[in-house]
Write an enzyme that holds these catalytic residues in place. Structure first.
Site, PDB file in Angstrom:
ATOM      1  N   HIS A 221       0.877  -1.176   0.000  1.00 39.85           N
ATOM      2  CA  HIS A 221       0.000   0.000   0.000  1.00 39.85           C
ATOM      3  C   HIS A 221       0.911   1.223   0.000  1.00 39.85           C
ATOM      4  O   HIS A 221       1.929   1.254   0.700  1.00 39.85           O
ATOM      5  CB  HIS A 221      -0.885   0.018   1.246  1.00 39.85           C
ATOM      6  CG  HIS A 221      -1.529   1.351   1.498  1.00 39.85           C
ATOM      7  ND1 HIS A 221      -2.689   1.735   0.880  1.00 39.85           N
ATOM      8  CD2 HIS A 221      -1.142   2.389   2.294  1.00 39.85           C
ATOM      9  CE1 HIS A 221      -3.007   2.967   1.292  1.00 39.85           C
ATOM     10  NE2 HIS A 221      -2.094   3.382   2.147  1.00 39.85           N
TER      11      HIS A 221
ATOM     12  N   CYS B 105      -4.707   1.849  -4.324  1.00 45.80           N
ATOM     13  CA  CYS B 105      -3.908   2.952  -3.791  1.00 45.80           C
ATOM     14  C   CYS B 105      -2.684   3.232  -4.646  1.00 45.80           C
ATOM     15  O   CYS B 105      -2.244   4.380  -4.773  1.00 45.80           O
ATOM     16  CB  CYS B 105      -3.490   2.627  -2.358  1.00 45.80           C
ATOM     17  SG  CYS B 105      -2.630   1.037  -2.199  1.00 45.80           S
TER      18      CYS B 105
END
Length: 633
Positions: free
Chosen positions: A33, A101
């Site tokens: 992420h 993301c």
């Protein structure tokens, strides 16, 4: 100038590093992420676009911080950009693999600095999906983010029955989409009606340049869906083409499809940069350069232009124009030794060898397992033709006993045991278990001993019987593609090369059969993926490890050399037929600038094969040898 940082987190909290090898067969160090840190704020995408103080999000402290450079933009411009992007990066569009993301931070990096995020982060979904496990889990992941249309068939359950994998996926998905502040109650996963996996969304010039630089063939749609009815009409066709002809992670072939919405982010400036005056407009790129342009919602012409781009990106191999009727009619199905011996006799023979050997504390256990479990299983599966498959506990016990016997019995006493495994690998359950077992378990141990026996160059009958049966076992291992890949390079090749020149004709025949199976596996992948054929790969399911094996020229070079030497020395029609077929499979559609074809010239393969045209007698063998000569001309 303001510094731009990329914060990298591991959504699996270390589980990917410890479990990826077990689950996927590949080391994946994290489920990444990322967030962008600039102007004193950390910005990321999950439940929409969120901002926190750096390092204060629910992800905690970053695992790594990457310096992306500096931005010349001011904070007000950055906030305006984010405001525009909020309508694009919404919670309902989030997808763990396709739109996440990292898609967001890559867009932001392009807007702020003109660069991109590191490749190891960008390419993680492709790396994961290129594994058999990842490909099998793709439907499960899609189901987490898809709501079926009314009347659609129910989504099939996930193929791999792996509770630990499901738990990991749910944990990662939950982590990825938590809001900036902890929610008081769990938030259900959002859903979206459709999200095309092969599709890229580009919102600024820098991201678009990166896309062009990193992909061979690109189809770009410049669109205004909010204000253009033809744009909305052609969108389903564009997404369908992306699904059918998009870049495949397993083969590395196909086109990359991207949408540029003129109302999102820097899409308007990007449209102006490329001189877009009407919507929809499609631009086709090859190796970063524009090759053609299409205006309007013409589905038929769009399909034609995509096919032309793929043809130019992956031109046909020169062999596609050769007339090779004997080679073209070759069956690529593996040669298998399926004859079933008198199993009670085989057991009696093996027991006598166990009794004659120095006593081992495992002898009684071995005889008990062989009599009570192994032979009944083989009879049920191969004599009575009952749909019986071996269980993991049974195979584990039999495998351990077999490895023990390989270590204590003389090799001339092992052929009954090897013959049992020769049959057993024809059972998909058994071959799958072996493929998942370290070094292919007992079959790998047998292959290593056969290699050692061949290196000793012994000619006694006992050694010959063991080697012959071991070669037939390895040949049968090609009934399962996963097992054959495990054995191919480390064991099968080392056993095969000396066996092709063995003094015994039956051993040479078995070795030629094994050589054909190995070569045919390469040819099957080339045909299935379209490698070397030009245009689009067909829709056959071929996992990345098969493609990697077919692309690995080191073992193929070794095999071409051995086949050439064996053909030179051989005089029997049957063996020459299998050797020539194996050679043809290795050479046909092989890269013309690769190691294999370089070796063909060095070894003067044409002269070696041509010399056999007057040696062989059977019509079909003469035809195949003739085609092989034309292939190497």
């Amino acid at each position: 100038m303001a510094p731009v940082k990329l914060y990298i987190y591991d959504l699996s909290n270390g589980l990917a590093r410890s479990l990826s090898q077990q689950l996927t067969g590949r080391q994946i160090n994290g489920i990444w992420h990322t967030s962008i840190v600039v102007f004193g704020r950390e910005t990321f995408y999950g439940q929409g676009i969120s901002q926190t103080a750096p390092g204060r999000s629910h992800h905690g402290q970053p695992l790594q911080i990457v310096d992306l450079g500096e931005t010349a933009l001011d904070e007000e411009t950055w906030e305006e950009y984010l405001q525009e992007m909020r309508s694009h990066y919404t919670a309902d569009k989030y997808h763990l693999l396709d739109f996440n993301c990292n898609s967001f931070t890559n867009d932001c990096a392009g807007f702020l600095t003109g660069g991109s995020i590191p490749a190891f982060v960008r390419d993680l979904p492709t790396d994961f999906l290129s594994t058999p496990f990842g490909a099998a889990l793709r439907p499960t992941i899609d189901a987490m983010y898809s709501r079926p249309s009314p009347g659609a068939p129910p989504i099939a359950p996930p193929t791999p029955n792996q509770p630990i994998a499901s738990s990991l996926l749910q944990a990662v998905a939950s982590q990825a989409q938590q809001p900036a502040a902890p929610a008081p109650t769990p938030t259900p996963l959002p859903a979206t009606q459709s999200l095309a996996g092969p599709m890229h969304s580009t919102t600024n010039s820098a991201s678009f340049r990166t896309l062009l630089q990193s992909h061979r063939a690109v189809v770009a749609l410049f669109t205004d869906p909010a204000g253009c009815a033809p744009c909305r009409m052609i969108a389903p066709t564009f997404e369908q083409l992306a699904a059918e002809k998009g870049l495949r992670s397993s083969t590395g072939r196909g086109a990359t499809f991207t949408k540029i919405d003129m109302r999102v982010g820097g899409g308007g400036a990007l449209c102006q940069e490329w001189g877009i005056t009407a919507f929809p407009t499609f631009i086709f790129f090859l190796n970063g350069k524009k090759t053609s342009e299409l205006k309007g919602a013409d589905a038929a012409e769009l399909t034609t232009q995509v096919d032309l781009l793929l043809y130019e990106a992956y031109p046909p191999h020169t062999h596609t124009t050769l007339s090779l009727p004997a080679i073209k009619t070759l069956s690529l199905s593996p040669i298998l030794f399926t004859q079933v011996p008198a199993l009670d006799t085989v057991l009696t023979k093996l027991n006598s060898f166990i009794d004659a050997a120095p006593q081992s504390p495992h002898s009684a256990q071995a005889k008990q397992i062989l009599a009570a479990q192994v032979v009944p299983y083989l009879k049920s599966r191969f004599v009575e033709s009952k749909p019986t498959s071996a269980t993991v506990p049974f195979l584990t016990a039999w495998g351990a006993v077999s490895i023990t016997l390989v270590g204590v019995l003389p090799k001339e006493s092992l052929f009954p045991l090897v013959d049992m495994w020769r049959l057993a690998v024809l059972d998909p359950a058994t071959s799958a278990w072996l493929a998942a077992t370290s070094n292919a378990g007992p079959v790998g141990a047998i292959a290593k001993l056969a290699q050692q026996t061949l290196s000793e160059n012994t000619t006694d009958k006992g050694s010959r019987n063991f080697v012959l049966t071991a070669l037939r076992l390895l040949t049968n291992a090609f009934s399962n593609s996963a097992l054959s890949r495990v054995l191919l390079v480390d064991n099968a090749m080392a056993t095969l090369v000396p066996a092709l020149l063995h003094s015994d004709s039956a051993v040479r025949t078995a070795a030629a059969s094994l050589a054909f199976n190995a070569a045919a596996s390469v040819q099957r992948v080339r045909v299935a993926t379209g490698a070397g054929l030009g245009g689009l790969p067909p829709q056959d399911k071929v996992d990345a490890s098969e493609v990697a094996s077919a692309a690995d020229e080191d073992w193929q070079v070794e095999l071409v050399s051995a086949l050439t030497e064996a053909i030179k020395e051989e005089s029997g029609d049957e063996v020459i037929h299998r050797l020539a077929a194996a050679l043809a499979c290795l050479l046909r559609y092989a890269p013309k600038d690769g190691q294999v074809w370089s070796l063909v010239e060095v070894l003067d393969v044409k002269a070696v094969v041509s010399a056999k045209k007057d040696v062989v007698q059977k019509k079909e063998v003469k035809a195949l040898v003739g085609d092989a000569v034309r292939l190497v001309e």
